[in-house]
Enzyme design. Structure first.
Site, PDB file in Angstrom:
ATOM      1  N   CYS A   2       0.892  -1.180   0.527  1.00 51.06           N
ATOM      2  CA  CYS A   2       1.794  -1.550   1.636  1.00 51.06           C
ATOM      3  C   CYS A   2       3.047  -1.244   2.152  1.00 51.06           C
ATOM      4  O   CYS A   2       3.323  -2.052   1.610  1.00 51.06           O
ATOM      5  CB  CYS A   2       0.238  -1.765   2.740  1.00 51.06           C
ATOM      6  SG  CYS A   2      -0.910  -1.368   2.544  1.00 51.06           S
ATOM      7  N   ARG A  27       6.434   1.551  -2.935  1.00 49.59           N
ATOM      8  CA  ARG A  27       5.560   1.221  -3.154  1.00 49.59           C
ATOM      9  C   ARG A  27       3.903   1.597  -3.384  1.00 49.59           C
ATOM     10  O   ARG A  27       3.154   0.936  -4.076  1.00 49.59           O
ATOM     11  CB  ARG A  27       5.084   0.292  -2.216  1.00 49.59           C
ATOM     12  CG  ARG A  27       6.698  -0.405  -1.704  1.00 49.59           C
ATOM     13  CD  ARG A  27       7.218  -1.098  -0.202  1.00 49.59           C
ATOM     14  NE  ARG A  27       5.788  -2.773  -0.635  1.00 49.59           N
ATOM     15  CZ  ARG A  27       5.974  -3.683  -0.295  1.00 49.59           C
ATOM     16  NH1 ARG A  27       7.296  -3.570  -1.329  1.00 49.59           N
ATOM     17  NH2 ARG A  27       5.126  -4.102  -0.440  1.00 49.59           N
ATOM     18  N   TRP A  75      -1.765   1.565   2.080  1.00 48.84           N
ATOM     19  CA  TRP A  75      -2.686   1.416   0.335  1.00 48.84           C
ATOM     20  C   TRP A  75      -3.825   1.182   0.738  1.00 48.84           C
ATOM     21  O   TRP A  75      -4.033   0.279   1.001  1.00 48.84           O
ATOM     22  CB  TRP A  75      -1.733   0.838  -0.698  1.00 48.84           C
ATOM     23  CG  TRP A  75      -2.150   1.034  -2.158  1.00 48.84           C
ATOM     24  CD1 TRP A  75      -2.143   2.119  -2.867  1.00 48.84           C
ATOM     25  CD2 TRP A  75      -3.091   0.021  -3.100  1.00 48.84           C
ATOM     26  NE1 TRP A  75      -2.462   2.265  -4.409  1.00 48.84           N
ATOM     27  CE2 TRP A  75      -3.833   1.579  -4.460  1.00 48.84           C
ATOM     28  CE3 TRP A  75      -4.199  -1.237  -2.157  1.00 48.84           C
ATOM     29  CZ2 TRP A  75      -4.013   0.609  -4.815  1.00 48.84           C
ATOM     30  CZ3 TRP A  75      -4.839  -1.573  -3.148  1.00 48.84           C
ATOM     31  CH2 TRP A  75      -4.970  -0.338  -4.653  1.00 48.84           C
ATOM     32  N   ASN A 101       0.124  -5.292   6.710  1.00 50.26           N
ATOM     33  CA  ASN A 101      -0.358  -5.692   4.711  1.00 50.26           C
ATOM     34  C   ASN A 101      -0.863  -6.294   4.080  1.00 50.26           C
ATOM     35  O   ASN A 101      -0.773  -8.293   4.554  1.00 50.26           O
ATOM     36  CB  ASN A 101       0.986  -5.637   4.180  1.00 50.26           C
ATOM     37  CG  ASN A 101       1.769  -4.628   4.716  1.00 50.26           C
ATOM     38  OD1 ASN A 101       1.873  -3.464   4.737  1.00 50.26           O
ATOM     39  ND2 ASN A 101       3.283  -4.426   3.890  1.00 50.26           N
ATOM     40  N   GLY A 102      -2.015  -6.460   3.040  1.00 54.00           N
ATOM     41  CA  GLY A 102      -2.381  -7.585   3.175  1.00 54.00           C
ATOM     42  C   GLY A 102      -3.957  -7.961   3.090  1.00 54.00           C
ATOM     43  O   GLY A 102      -4.035  -6.890   3.771  1.00 54.00           O
ATOM     44  N   GLU A 481       1.928  -1.044 -23.829  1.00 51.80           N
ATOM     45  CA  GLU A 481       2.511  -0.474 -22.950  1.00 51.80           C
ATOM     46  C   GLU A 481       2.723   1.188 -23.157  1.00 51.80           C
ATOM     47  O   GLU A 481       2.741   2.260 -22.355  1.00 51.80           O
ATOM     48  CB  GLU A 481       3.882  -0.897 -22.788  1.00 51.80           C
ATOM     49  CG  GLU A 481       5.062  -0.816 -22.278  1.00 51.80           C
ATOM     50  CD  GLU A 481       4.822  -0.943 -20.972  1.00 51.80           C
ATOM     51  OE1 GLU A 481       3.648  -1.543 -20.361  1.00 51.80           O
ATOM     52  OE2 GLU A 481       5.079  -0.836 -19.810  1.00 51.80           O
ATOM     53  N   LYS A 485       2.370   2.980 -19.839  1.00 57.92           N
ATOM     54  CA  LYS A 485       2.799   4.323 -19.592  1.00 57.92           C
ATOM     55  C   LYS A 485       2.379   6.056 -19.551  1.00 57.92           C
ATOM     56  O   LYS A 485       2.431   6.128 -18.381  1.00 57.92           O
ATOM     57  CB  LYS A 485       3.664   4.318 -20.184  1.00 57.92           C
ATOM     58  CG  LYS A 485       5.073   3.273 -19.689  1.00 57.92           C
ATOM     59  CD  LYS A 485       5.547   3.581 -18.747  1.00 57.92           C
ATOM     60  CE  LYS A 485       4.561   2.855 -17.916  1.00 57.92           C
ATOM     61  NZ  LYS A 485       5.522   0.735 -17.796  1.00 57.92           N
ATOM     62  N   GLU A 488      -1.109   5.811 -16.947  1.00 61.08           N
ATOM     63  CA  GLU A 488      -0.536   6.016 -15.666  1.00 61.08           C
ATOM     64  C   GLU A 488      -0.200   7.040 -14.599  1.00 61.08           C
ATOM     65  O   GLU A 488       0.116   7.178 -13.655  1.00 61.08           O
ATOM     66  CB  GLU A 488      -0.497   4.304 -15.017  1.00 61.08           C
ATOM     67  CG  GLU A 488       1.352   4.260 -15.466  1.00 61.08           C
ATOM     68  CD  GLU A 488       2.228   3.051 -15.623  1.00 61.08           C
ATOM     69  OE1 GLU A 488       1.253   1.926 -14.695  1.00 61.08           O
ATOM     70  OE2 GLU A 488       2.725   2.303 -16.153  1.00 61.08           O
ATOM     71  N   HIS A 504     -13.927  -0.512 -36.596  1.00 64.23           N
ATOM     72  CA  HIS A 504     -14.875  -1.663 -35.706  1.00 64.23           C
ATOM     73  C   HIS A 504     -15.725  -0.705 -33.916  1.00 64.23           C
ATOM     74  O   HIS A 504     -16.199  -1.470 -33.228  1.00 64.23           O
ATOM     75  CB  HIS A 504     -14.763  -2.747 -35.349  1.00 64.23           C
ATOM     76  CG  HIS A 504     -14.492  -3.875 -36.271  1.00 64.23           C
ATOM     77  ND1 HIS A 504     -14.989  -4.291 -37.113  1.00 64.23           N
ATOM     78  CD2 HIS A 504     -13.198  -4.369 -36.732  1.00 64.23           C
ATOM     79  CE1 HIS A 504     -14.598  -4.670 -38.450  1.00 64.23           C
ATOM     80  NE2 HIS A 504     -13.406  -4.796 -37.920  1.00 64.23           N
ATOM     81  N   LYS A 603       3.180  -0.546  -6.458  1.00 69.34           N
ATOM     82  CA  LYS A 603       4.187  -0.649  -7.074  1.00 69.34           C
ATOM     83  C   LYS A 603       4.332  -2.506  -7.220  1.00 69.34           C
ATOM     84  O   LYS A 603       4.276  -2.570  -7.671  1.00 69.34           O
ATOM     85  CB  LYS A 603       5.773  -0.180  -6.757  1.00 69.34           C
ATOM     86  CG  LYS A 603       6.977  -0.966  -7.321  1.00 69.34           C
ATOM     87  CD  LYS A 603       7.325  -0.148  -8.303  1.00 69.34           C
ATOM     88  CE  LYS A 603       8.455  -1.086  -9.131  1.00 69.34           C
ATOM     89  NZ  LYS A 603       8.884  -0.925 -10.891  1.00 69.34           N
TER      90      LYS A 603
HETATM   91  C1  G6P Z   1       1.839  -2.531 -10.865  1.00 72.35           C
HETATM   92  C2  G6P Z   1       2.836  -1.990 -11.214  1.00 72.35           C
HETATM   93  C3  G6P Z   1       2.890  -2.167 -12.921  1.00 72.35           C
HETATM   94  C4  G6P Z   1       3.586  -3.957 -12.603  1.00 72.35           C
HETATM   95  C5  G6P Z   1       1.868  -4.755 -12.056  1.00 72.35           C
HETATM   96  C6  G6P Z   1       2.692  -5.818 -12.429  1.00 72.35           C
HETATM   97  O1  G6P Z   1       0.483  -2.320 -11.185  1.00 72.35           O
HETATM   98  O2  G6P Z   1       2.639  -0.760 -11.306  1.00 72.35           O
HETATM   99  O3  G6P Z   1       4.359  -1.688 -13.287  1.00 72.35           O
HETATM  100  O4  G6P Z   1       4.320  -4.252 -14.159  1.00 72.35           O
HETATM  101  O5  G6P Z   1       1.853  -3.935 -11.071  1.00 72.35           O
HETATM  102  O6  G6P Z   1       3.669  -5.821 -11.242  1.00 72.35           O
HETATM  103  P1  G6P Z   1       5.401  -7.055 -11.394  1.00 72.35           P
HETATM  104  O7  G6P Z   1       5.892  -6.789 -10.113  1.00 72.35           O
HETATM  105  O8  G6P Z   1       4.267  -8.571 -11.062  1.00 72.35           O
HETATM  106  O9  G6P Z   1       5.616  -6.336 -12.381  1.00 72.35           O
END
Ligand code: G6P
Length: 608
Positions: A2, A27, A75, A101-102, A481, A485, A488, A504, A603
């Site tokens: 949010c 965000r 969100w 937010n929260g 990673e 990527k 997502e 396995h 984000k």
């Molecule tokens: C979200 C983002 C990721 C990020 C993760 C941790 O899921 O989409 O890209 O790696 O949060 O966020 P931070 O701000 O703690 O790195």
């Protein structure tokens, strides 16, 4: 997650709120709304969907006039993303308007209490409880009501509130959810993050937990929960608006991929002098480093992948035992932390709820906490014993790229520092390695030239339902990673496996033509991974091998080969990740996905 904006001044609030919300779109959100006050009446327009849907709805109702307002991108947590559940919410008979937010943890008991008192709820949100609760406590003094609300609710929040009988005033507060106040001339602003106000002002207050802000057009006063006035330094933003703009790129992610050489250079160069590593922010002495029993690394998402990488590197270079945990697991597993252990917390935003809770857990058990953070003065940065900032600049795309790379750069610096302190890094070797490090930015520039090749690859595999990534050691960490990527942002199912673990279970999923990215850049593991490549190839997989220039011979066994330049094995993750990011980016673009704002993702994840 949010986003909140607020404006009080002499200009029309509505376009400023919309503009601010657009700057917070990164965000992640699924509904949006604004409220604007005029002549003691506050009108709300809100809708599910994107901000463009909100703009259309505003146009339909002929806009909102007034010079004071609050806005929100939601969100969804409690209740589906619907018009009714979207913020702002009304409290009482409508005289209170609130965005939040929260998460309010005790909302059920509060809701029951308020319902008994005659309050009628229209949404499924926990937020509506806050709006009614504020009304319940509001007897004409905004500060009094806010303090009472804060003492009653449990959970995390950033809130902004308008009361119809206090025209020209916004009251706001935070606990465990970010909020900043932008200081203007004859106008003041409120936002979850700096980019939302940067067009209007560079001077801000970065609110801390349990602080309250009362904004009018000419004044901002901060209070604590005992109603004492709090004096706070003004934070002057030094980066440019362009840093948070697309600057001609089609997507933020594309721009941020291209900015990686700079992010790494800016993170490394102030901490390498004459071939020697010096991290002034790190207060650990050589003696303390020698006495570290264990390094506990905690993080979420991609930052956790950096942590996985760090484990291999710290153990290899400094021979210090290291454990990397998902923050959401660490906080609840009663981790064993002994005297001398340290905790390294990795976070781009510095606000991730689970990471913050893990930090607090480690601190409460006596570990010294060192954080690697991108957002200056964020909560994690403030609560750490030492903070080493990544110099990536604002990262807007939800899928991290340049912050990830800058975090890796800090990991290398720490590994060198630890290795030196424990006596495993002779001066000459340190010089060689720092030289290698400083070559990473130009090697990445070269890799960025692979764009056409990777775009062609994306065209070939864009129809795939599943993509697998395999690798061993550091190559496994980077496979995680690469896989994240891809899934997502393109919504293609993908998994990363430690190559030795393949047989396995996962190998049963390999069919004729299944794409398998094999990351095989670590010299000492190359032959082993080659064996795994042959195994999947024999079962019909289409193998895309990611190797260094040294291992070009892999072309015999792979359908495609992507080559990265040679550097020290521990620094290869920085090079390996680049083609994987570019591939994921083009897969998402070709599938018409919303690259910068993937569905359901946020984000900055400020709820646990
Ligand atoms: C979200 C983002 C990721 C990020 C993760 C941790 O899921 O989409 O890209 O790696 O949060 O966020 P931070 O701000 O703690 O790195």
């Amino acid at each position: 997650m949010c986003g909140i904006v607020g404006y009080v001044g002499e200009n029309s609030a509505s376009p400023i709120l919309i503009d601010g919300l657009k700057k917070l779109e990164y965000r992640g959100y699924d509904s949006a709304g604004i409220a604007v006050s005029e002549n003691g009446k506050t009108d709300v327009v809100k809708t599910k969907g994107r901000i463009k849907n909100l703009e259309e709805k505003l146009e339909e109702v002929g806009g909102l006039s007034g010079t004071v307002g609050i806005g929100h991108t939601r969100w969804a947590t409690h209740g589906a993303p619907t018009d009714v559940n979207a913020h702002p919410h009304k409290g009482g008979n409508g005289r209170i308007t609130l965005v939040h937010n929260g998460i309010i943890e005790n909302y059920i008991e509060l809701k029951t209490m308020l319902q008994k008192g005659g309050y009628v709820f229209v949404s499924e949100t926990d937020t509506e409880v806050l709006a009614h609760l504020f009304d319940y406590y509001y007897k004409g003094d905004l500060l009094d009501a806010m303090v009472n609300v804060m003492k009653t609710v449990r959970g995390s929040y950033a809130v902004a509130i308008l009361a119809d009988d206090k025209p020209g005033t916004i009251i706001a507060a935070r606990k465990d959810s970010p909020l900043i106040v932008g200081l203007g001339d004859g106008e003041n602003f409120l936002a979850s993050d700096i980019p939302a106000v940067l067009k209007y002002t560079r001077d801000c207050y970065l609110l801390e937990d349990n602080q309250i802000a009362v904004l009018t057009k000419d004044n901002v006063t901060l209070y604590d929960t005992d109603k004492n006035v709090v004096k706070k330094d003004v934070y002057h933003v030094t980066w440019d608006v362009e840093a948070a703009e697309k600057c001609g790129y089609e997507h933020f992610m594309q721009k941020e991929i291209a900015e990686q050489p700079k992010a790494i250079h800016d993170t490394l160069s102030p901490r390498i002098k004459d071939g020697r590593v010096s991290i002034p922010e790190l207060t650990l002495t050589d003696e303390e480093i020698k006495n570290i029993g264990k390094i506990h690394i905690v993080a979420c998402g991609s930052a956790w992948h950096v942590g996985m990488t760090a484990k291999y590197i710290f153990e290899d270079m400094a021979r210090i035992p290291c454990e990397t945990d998902l923050a959401s697991e660490f906080r609840y597993r009663d981790p064993i932390i002994k005297k001398g252990d340290i905790c390294i917390v990795i976070s781009q935003s510095g606000e991730t709820a689970d990471t913050l809770a893990a930090l607090r857990e480690a601190k409460s058990k006596g570990a010294k906490v060192i954080s690697i953070v991108n957002v200056v003065a964020s909560t994690i940065a403030r609560e750490s014993d030492d903070v080493i900032y990544t110099m990536a600049g604002p990262e807007i795309a939800v899928a991290t790229t340049k912050a990830f790379s800058a975090q890796l750069a800090v990991v290398y610096l720490l590994a060198l520092r630890f290795s030196k302190a424990v006596g495993l890094l002779p001066e000459e070797r340190e010089k060689e390695l720092t030289k290698e490090l400083m070559c990473l930015p130009s090697q990445i520039e070269d890799l960025l030239n692979l764009t056409d090749e990777l775009k062609t690859l994306a065209h070939k595999y864009v129809g795939s339902d599943d993509v697998f990534f395999i690798g061993r050691g550091l190559d496994y960490a980077i496979s995680l990673e690469g896989s994240l990527k891809l899934k997502e942002i393109s919504y293609i199912h993908s998994e990363a496996y430690a190559a030795g673990e393949l047989k396995h279970g996962t190998i049963s999923l390999i069919e004729e033509g299944t794409p398998v990215f094999a990351v095989a850049t670590q010299d000492k593991l190359f032959e082993k991974t080659l064996g795994n490549i042959k195994e999947v190839k024999a079962r019909g997989a289409s193998v895309i091998a990611l190797v260094t220039d040294k291992h070009a011979s892999v072309s015999e066994f792979a359908d495609e080969v992507i080559r990265v330049p040679v550097t020290d094995g521990n620094f290869l993750p920085s090079l390996n990740v680049i083609p994987l990011q570019i591939f994921a980016y083009y897969m998402a673009v070709l599938r018409g996905c919303d690259v910068d704002k993937p569905r359901n993702l946020a984000k900055s994840v400020t709820v646990e």
